[in-house]
Design a protein around this motif. Structure first.
Motif, PDB file in Angstrom:
ATOM      1  N   GLU A 205     -10.233   4.825   9.858  1.00  0.00           N
ATOM      2  CA  GLU A 205     -10.662   4.946  11.244  1.00  0.00           C
ATOM      3  C   GLU A 205     -10.347   3.712  12.064  1.00  0.00           C
ATOM      4  N   LYS A 206     -10.433   2.575  11.428  1.00  0.00           N
ATOM      5  CA  LYS A 206     -10.209   1.342  12.196  1.00  0.00           C
ATOM      6  C   LYS A 206      -9.721   0.271  11.230  1.00  0.00           C
ATOM      7  N   ALA A 207      -8.741  -0.494  11.645  1.00  0.00           N
ATOM      8  CA  ALA A 207      -8.231  -1.574  10.786  1.00  0.00           C
ATOM      9  C   ALA A 207      -8.081  -2.850  11.595  1.00  0.00           C
ATOM     10  N   PHE A 208      -8.517  -3.946  11.002  1.00  0.00           N
ATOM     11  CA  PHE A 208      -8.400  -5.255  11.649  1.00  0.00           C
ATOM     12  C   PHE A 208      -7.594  -6.190  10.749  1.00  0.00           C
ATOM     13  N   LEU A 209      -6.867  -7.085  11.381  1.00  0.00           N
ATOM     14  CA  LEU A 209      -6.225  -8.159  10.652  1.00  0.00           C
ATOM     15  C   LEU A 209      -6.973  -9.441  11.016  1.00  0.00           C
ATOM     16  N   PHE A 210      -7.553 -10.093  10.006  1.00  0.00           N
ATOM     17  CA  PHE A 210      -8.423 -11.239  10.257  1.00  0.00           C
ATOM     18  C   PHE A 210      -7.841 -12.541   9.734  1.00  0.00           C
ATOM     19  N   ASP A 211      -8.068 -13.618  10.466  1.00  0.00           N
ATOM     20  CA  ASP A 211      -7.895 -14.954   9.907  1.00  0.00           C
ATOM     21  C   ASP A 211      -9.186 -15.224   9.144  1.00  0.00           C
ATOM     22  N   VAL A 212      -9.076 -15.371   7.835  1.00  0.00           N
ATOM     23  CA  VAL A 212     -10.278 -15.369   6.995  1.00  0.00           C
ATOM     24  C   VAL A 212     -11.186 -16.552   7.295  1.00  0.00           C
ATOM     25  N   VAL A 213     -10.602 -17.732   7.447  1.00  0.00           N
ATOM     26  CA  VAL A 213     -11.423 -18.925   7.612  1.00  0.00           C
ATOM     27  C   VAL A 213     -12.231 -18.902   8.911  1.00  0.00           C
ATOM     28  N   ARG A 269     -19.785   0.152   0.340  1.00  0.00           N
ATOM     29  CA  ARG A 269     -20.185   1.446   0.888  1.00  0.00           C
ATOM     30  C   ARG A 269     -21.440   1.261   1.711  1.00  0.00           C
ATOM     31  N   LEU A 270     -21.399   1.710   2.946  1.00  0.00           N
ATOM     32  CA  LEU A 270     -22.581   1.606   3.802  1.00  0.00           C
ATOM     33  C   LEU A 270     -23.433   2.860   3.643  1.00  0.00           C
ATOM     34  N   ASN A 271     -24.652   2.815   4.182  1.00  0.00           N
ATOM     35  CA  ASN A 271     -25.536   3.976   4.015  1.00  0.00           C
ATOM     36  C   ASN A 271     -25.235   5.094   5.015  1.00  0.00           C
ATOM     37  N   ASN A 272     -24.173   4.950   5.804  1.00  0.00           N
ATOM     38  CA  ASN A 272     -23.864   6.017   6.754  1.00  0.00           C
ATOM     39  C   ASN A 272     -22.529   6.690   6.429  1.00  0.00           C
ATOM     40  N   THR A 273     -22.219   6.803   5.162  1.00  0.00           N
ATOM     41  CA  THR A 273     -20.983   7.422   4.642  1.00  0.00           C
ATOM     42  C   THR A 273     -19.701   6.722   5.100  1.00  0.00           C
ATOM     43  N   THR A 274     -19.845   5.479   5.501  1.00  0.00           N
ATOM     44  CA  THR A 274     -18.646   4.702   5.820  1.00  0.00           C
ATOM     45  C   THR A 274     -18.342   3.744   4.675  1.00  0.00           C
ATOM     46  N   VAL A 275     -17.059   3.542   4.440  1.00  0.00           N
ATOM     47  CA  VAL A 275     -16.650   2.558   3.444  1.00  0.00           C
ATOM     48  C   VAL A 275     -15.898   1.441   4.169  1.00  0.00           C
ATOM     49  N   VAL A 276     -16.217   0.203   3.835  1.00  0.00           N
ATOM     50  CA  VAL A 276     -15.483  -0.927   4.403  1.00  0.00           C
ATOM     51  C   VAL A 276     -14.638  -1.529   3.287  1.00  0.00           C
ATOM     52  N   TYR A 277     -13.408  -1.764   3.608  1.00  0.00           N
ATOM     53  CA  TYR A 277     -12.445  -2.165   2.600  1.00  0.00           C
ATOM     54  C   TYR A 277     -11.758  -3.444   3.047  1.00  0.00           C
ATOM     55  N   LEU A 278     -11.756  -4.450   2.191  1.00  0.00           N
ATOM     56  CA  LEU A 278     -11.103  -5.716   2.546  1.00  0.00           C
ATOM     57  C   LEU A 278     -10.024  -6.027   1.522  1.00  0.00           C
ATOM     58  N   LYS A 279      -8.885  -6.477   2.014  1.00  0.00           N
ATOM     59  CA  LYS A 279      -7.783  -6.791   1.091  1.00  0.00           C
ATOM     60  C   LYS A 279      -6.989  -7.971   1.630  1.00  0.00           C
ATOM     61  N   GLU A 280      -6.609  -8.858   0.720  1.00  0.00           N
ATOM     62  CA  GLU A 280      -5.769  -9.999   1.095  1.00  0.00           C
ATOM     63  C   GLU A 280      -4.423  -9.510   1.619  1.00  0.00           C
ATOM     64  N   VAL A 281      -3.898 -10.173   2.659  1.00  0.00           N
ATOM     65  CA  VAL A 281      -2.562  -9.846   3.146  1.00  0.00           C
ATOM     66  C   VAL A 281      -1.623 -11.059   3.008  1.00  0.00           C
ATOM     67  N   THR A 282      -2.068 -12.205   3.544  1.00  0.00           N
ATOM     68  CA  THR A 282      -1.326 -13.449   3.310  1.00  0.00           C
ATOM     69  C   THR A 282      -2.369 -14.520   2.996  1.00  0.00           C
ATOM     70  N   LYS A 283      -1.937 -15.758   2.806  1.00  0.00           N
ATOM     71  CA  LYS A 283      -2.936 -16.761   2.420  1.00  0.00           C
ATOM     72  C   LYS A 283      -3.965 -17.021   3.525  1.00  0.00           C
ATOM     73  N   PHE A 284      -3.638 -16.702   4.769  1.00  0.00           N
ATOM     74  CA  PHE A 284      -4.620 -16.853   5.841  1.00  0.00           C
ATOM     75  C   PHE A 284      -5.290 -15.541   6.222  1.00  0.00           C
ATOM     76  N   LEU A 285      -4.608 -14.444   5.994  1.00  0.00           N
ATOM     77  CA  LEU A 285      -5.024 -13.188   6.618  1.00  0.00           C
ATOM     78  C   LEU A 285      -5.577 -12.164   5.638  1.00  0.00           C
ATOM     79  N   ALA A 286      -6.522 -11.365   6.139  1.00  0.00           N
ATOM     80  CA  ALA A 286      -7.030 -10.233   5.365  1.00  0.00           C
ATOM     81  C   ALA A 286      -7.060  -9.004   6.255  1.00  0.00           C
ATOM     82  N   MET A 287      -6.901  -7.848   5.644  1.00  0.00           N
ATOM     83  CA  MET A 287      -7.065  -6.591   6.359  1.00  0.00           C
ATOM     84  C   MET A 287      -8.481  -6.093   6.078  1.00  0.00           C
ATOM     85  N   VAL A 288      -9.195  -5.702   7.128  1.00  0.00           N
ATOM     86  CA  VAL A 288     -10.499  -5.071   6.929  1.00  0.00           C
ATOM     87  C   VAL A 288     -10.435  -3.681   7.549  1.00  0.00           C
TER      88      VAL A 288
END
Ligand code: GDP
Length: 325
Positions: A205-213, A269-288
């Motif tokens: 439903e939604k994807a973000f690219l984050f600077d982890v620090v 897994r949240l209590n509202n049937t949503t799942v949040v998924y985080l994965k490394e992309v580069t040494k600074f960035l993660a996808m959530v």
């Protein structure tokens, strides 16, 4: 603007009167300090404080205006600094009288513009946590009006200022920083497009690219962002990094390895049937990513963790971001 490993980083200058909140912003956004601890920050007398932030993809410098710093001081090479700056953030303390701050803002902006007309000028109307919503809007209107009047009087209407209401006591400071940094990323439309394609092909439903620090998000798909979702992402990053720092490093020598590396990933897994998924992309960035439980459980959606599409996306993003950072 070569970073430590030779990569090009967006460069941000943080300026404002002394005690306007610059060190606090830096500590809270880039060094995980809790807002209450900033009460005990020592006041420094330095004009210029460099923060190398090698672990973040934003490179960062702070400038104070203690009374009269003058732009004519030959030992102070402001021209060189402005030339290398992508965004100039000017912090104004909204709980204080801001007449002096506004005249400093004007002086700084006009100087900087002369040296480098491509700088983005960003004004943080800061410490708004003490104000009611009406009061915030009123302050913002007043500051905006006076700042543009000053520019108009100097016949410099073409200089564009952007305004943000910020506080270190909520997520507004991260949100504002995200917007500032996003403007400095030339590949933003490409990244957004990739994220759009990615989510439409994988039931996300939604994807973000984050600077982890810093927990600045540098891109997201084009569906609207709501504050709650953003806050959840920040919480998730904190949980993952904290747990990883405590239990994820080698016990005999925690200095070896990093709490965040290419194997970093988490599913909540949240209590509202949503799942949040985080994965490394580069040494600074993660996808959530946010997705429905049903989508997550459907077999074909394993693409999220292991599939070809995901790996392809990561490859493209890595390539894009290597060019930048
Ligand atoms: P600097 O001189 O510009 O670096 O300012 P500091 O970071 O030292 O901050 C001065 C004071 O402002 C400190 O006591 C901070 O706790 C306080 N401060 C900073 N940000 C905020 C904010 O968002 N809200 C409130 N209420 N106080 C803040």
């Amino acid at each position: 603007n070569e970073g430590l490993s030779g990569e090009v980083k967006p460069r941000v200058l943080l300026m404002g009167l002394r005690r306007s909140g610059k060190s606090s912003i830096q500590k809270v956004v880039f060094h995980k300090m809790s807002p209450n601890e900033t009460l005990f920050l020592e006041s420094t007398n330095k004009i210029c404080r460099e923060d190398v932030s090698s672990s973040s993809f934003v490179s960062f410098q702070i400038w104070d205006f203690p009374g009269q710093i003058d732009f004519f001081d030959p030992t102070f090479d402001y021209e060189m600094i402005f030339r290398g700056t992508g965004a100039l953030i000017f912090v104004i303390d909204s709980q204080d009288d801001y007449v002096e701050a506004l005249s400093r803002l004007h002086l700084t902006v006009t100087r900087a513009y002369k040296v480098n007309p491509d700088i983005h000028f960003e004004v943080f109307i800061h410490k708004v946590d003490g104000l009611s919503d009406d009061h915030k809007i009123e302050k913002q209107g007043d500051i905006r009006r006076r700042a543009s009047d000053d520019l108009a009087d100097a016949r410099l209407e073409r200089i564009h200022l952007s305004f943000y209401l910020t506080s270190i006591y909520d997520h507004s400071i991260f949100e504002a920083f995200s917007k500032v940094v996003q403007k400095l990323i030339p590949q933003l439309p490409t990244l957004e497009n990739l994220l759009n394609i990615f989510i439409s092909n994988s039931g996300i439903e939604k994807a973000f690219l984050f600077d982890v620090v810093s927990k600045i998000y540098i891109a997201t798909d084009s569906s609207p962002v709501d504050m709650q979702t953003y806050e959840l992402c920040c919480d998730m990053i904190d949980v993952v990094i904290d747990i990883s720092c405590i239990y994820g490093l080698a016990e005999e020598d925690p200095a070896v390895g990093s709490p965040y590396d290419k194997d970093s990933m988490a599913i909540i897994r949240l209590n509202n049937t949503t799942v949040v998924y985080l994965k490394e992309v580069t040494k600074f960035l993660a996808m959530v990513c946010f997705l429905r439980e049903e989508s997550f459980e459907r077999k074909d959606l394993r693409v999220v963790s292991a599939g070809v599409r995901y790996r392809r996306l990561v490859k493209i993003i890595t390539k894009q971001s290597n060019r930048l950072w």
